[in-house]
Scaffold this motif. Sequence first.
Motif, PDB file in Angstrom:
ATOM      1  N   VAL A   4       0.767  -1.211   0.079  1.00 29.36           N
ATOM      2  CA  VAL A   4       0.053  -0.109  -0.037  1.00 29.36           C
ATOM      3  C   VAL A   4       0.896   1.438  -0.051  1.00 29.36           C
ATOM      4  O   VAL A   4       0.429   2.293  -0.698  1.00 29.36           O
ATOM      5  N   ILE A   5       1.761   1.132   0.893  1.00 32.66           N
ATOM      6  CA  ILE A   5       2.968   2.426   0.819  1.00 32.66           C
ATOM      7  C   ILE A   5       3.397   2.540  -0.686  1.00 32.66           C
ATOM      8  O   ILE A   5       3.682   3.682  -0.934  1.00 32.66           O
ATOM      9  N   LEU A   6       3.891   1.653  -1.049  1.00 34.97           N
ATOM     10  CA  LEU A   6       4.672   1.649  -2.436  1.00 34.97           C
ATOM     11  C   LEU A   6       3.630   2.023  -3.601  1.00 34.97           C
ATOM     12  O   LEU A   6       3.839   2.925  -4.331  1.00 34.97           O
ATOM     13  N   TYR A   7       2.295   1.583  -3.461  1.00 34.69           N
ATOM     14  CA  TYR A   7       1.299   2.042  -4.323  1.00 34.69           C
ATOM     15  C   TYR A   7       0.784   3.538  -4.210  1.00 34.69           C
ATOM     16  O   TYR A   7       0.720   4.360  -5.362  1.00 34.69           O
ATOM     17  N   ALA A  26       1.636   8.896  -7.312  1.00 36.71           N
ATOM     18  CA  ALA A  26       2.123  10.233  -7.420  1.00 36.71           C
ATOM     19  C   ALA A  26       2.431  10.568  -9.116  1.00 36.71           C
ATOM     20  O   ALA A  26       2.380  11.665  -9.454  1.00 36.71           O
ATOM     21  N   THR A  27       2.839   9.437  -9.473  1.00 38.70           N
ATOM     22  CA  THR A  27       3.140   9.559 -11.144  1.00 38.70           C
ATOM     23  C   THR A  27       2.318   8.706 -12.146  1.00 38.70           C
ATOM     24  O   THR A  27       2.440   9.054 -13.222  1.00 38.70           O
ATOM     25  N   LEU A  28       1.620   7.695 -11.708  1.00 37.37           N
ATOM     26  CA  LEU A  28       0.825   6.855 -12.383  1.00 37.37           C
ATOM     27  C   LEU A  28      -0.721   7.114 -12.237  1.00 37.37           C
ATOM     28  O   LEU A  28      -1.133   6.914 -10.632  1.00 37.37           O
ATOM     29  N   PRO A  29      -1.783   7.543 -12.961  1.00 33.53           N
ATOM     30  CA  PRO A  29      -3.124   7.651 -12.699  1.00 33.53           C
ATOM     31  C   PRO A  29      -3.631   6.185 -12.338  1.00 33.53           C
ATOM     32  O   PRO A  29      -2.901   5.348 -12.471  1.00 33.53           O
ATOM     33  N   GLY A  69       9.002   6.181 -18.954  1.00 39.30           N
ATOM     34  CA  GLY A  69       8.792   6.722 -17.670  1.00 39.30           C
ATOM     35  C   GLY A  69       8.255   6.084 -16.629  1.00 39.30           C
ATOM     36  O   GLY A  69       8.228   6.728 -15.281  1.00 39.30           O
ATOM     37  N   VAL A  70       7.811   4.729 -16.894  1.00 37.65           N
ATOM     38  CA  VAL A  70       7.328   3.900 -15.541  1.00 37.65           C
ATOM     39  C   VAL A  70       8.628   3.525 -14.798  1.00 37.65           C
ATOM     40  O   VAL A  70       9.623   2.990 -14.982  1.00 37.65           O
ATOM     41  N   PRO A  71       8.319   3.781 -13.293  1.00 35.45           N
ATOM     42  CA  PRO A  71       9.296   3.323 -12.419  1.00 35.45           C
ATOM     43  C   PRO A  71       9.161   1.920 -12.166  1.00 35.45           C
ATOM     44  O   PRO A  71       8.777   1.237 -11.072  1.00 35.45           O
ATOM     45  N   TRP A  72       9.796   0.873 -13.140  1.00 35.28           N
ATOM     46  CA  TRP A  72       9.396  -0.361 -13.207  1.00 35.28           C
ATOM     47  C   TRP A  72       9.925  -1.154 -11.734  1.00 35.28           C
ATOM     48  O   TRP A  72       9.264  -2.064 -11.479  1.00 35.28           O
ATOM     49  N   ARG A  73      11.205  -0.581 -11.542  1.00 33.30           N
ATOM     50  CA  ARG A  73      11.651  -1.300 -10.190  1.00 33.30           C
ATOM     51  C   ARG A  73      10.378  -1.514  -8.997  1.00 33.30           C
ATOM     52  O   ARG A  73      10.116  -2.414  -8.640  1.00 33.30           O
TER      53      ARG A  73
END
Length: 297
Positions: free
Chosen positions: A22-25, A30-33, A219-223
Amino acid sequence: MSRMGLGELLSLLSAAVWAVGVILYRQLGATLPPLQLNLLKNSLVLGMVLVSLPLVHGFALPDFSASQLGLALLSGFIGIAIADTLYFRALNQLGAGRMGVLGNFYSPAVILLSVVFLDERLSVVQMIGFGLVSLGVYLVAERRPDDAGGGRALLKGLAIGFCAILLMAVAIVLVKRTLEAQPLMWVTAVRMTGAVVGLWVLALVFRRRLGPALPPLAGVPWRKLLIAAFVGQFLSMVFWLGGYKFTSASVAAILNESASVFILLLAWAWLKEPLSRRALAGVALTVAGVSCMLLPA
């Protein structure tokens, strides 16, 4: 004297890794809708589930009836495609701490749906429990100075969050009989398929309002997204099921609700969200209320 067995440990681990997810989501939001985040996350999880299928069930194919297949697909569409998208939107608006406590409505919602659709009855203690959960969420819903948009925005976020939790409960009740009759990982795979296909349908139908289904992939933070999908959904699901396997359902469910405490504390330490005495009191009330709700009727 109580003891910490394997089931109890797995239930607590499930709550802890879900809280980390949940924290990571919250950070990814903040960057992904919400729709894009949900589609990418569930596509990754579906891949993980498909890889796990032969390891868990071998190469034997299940014998789904048409109704079982339909209910599993519908459950994934409602409980993951729609509910998770709403959950991420509410998470962006309310913050991780509030959503963690709001999530405590899941177990009471499942029990109430069982009363409606399975003719079960609530005891007086369980009705008291529902009241405690409601009071606890009310305390956590306190407006803060940093809330954007005033009280109306807060109420809108709470309404979206409640809808998300309710739809998750509806979805699990829909697929319960199929889960009992079919291999678990196969049902999970079908649900995830329904979710991913459903998300693409939503993205196409509401593309003007919701924007593109996928962001620029570079631009996706894949990691961070991969860690969130693996820890926050895949691992939490495995630990959750293991908890129910190795201890009683009531004990596992109550320990799972400790996720609200983990989320609140992680949101305070990791995301620097406010942690007030009122919020802590809300957590205590919701956990106590869920414990009452899980007592036999």
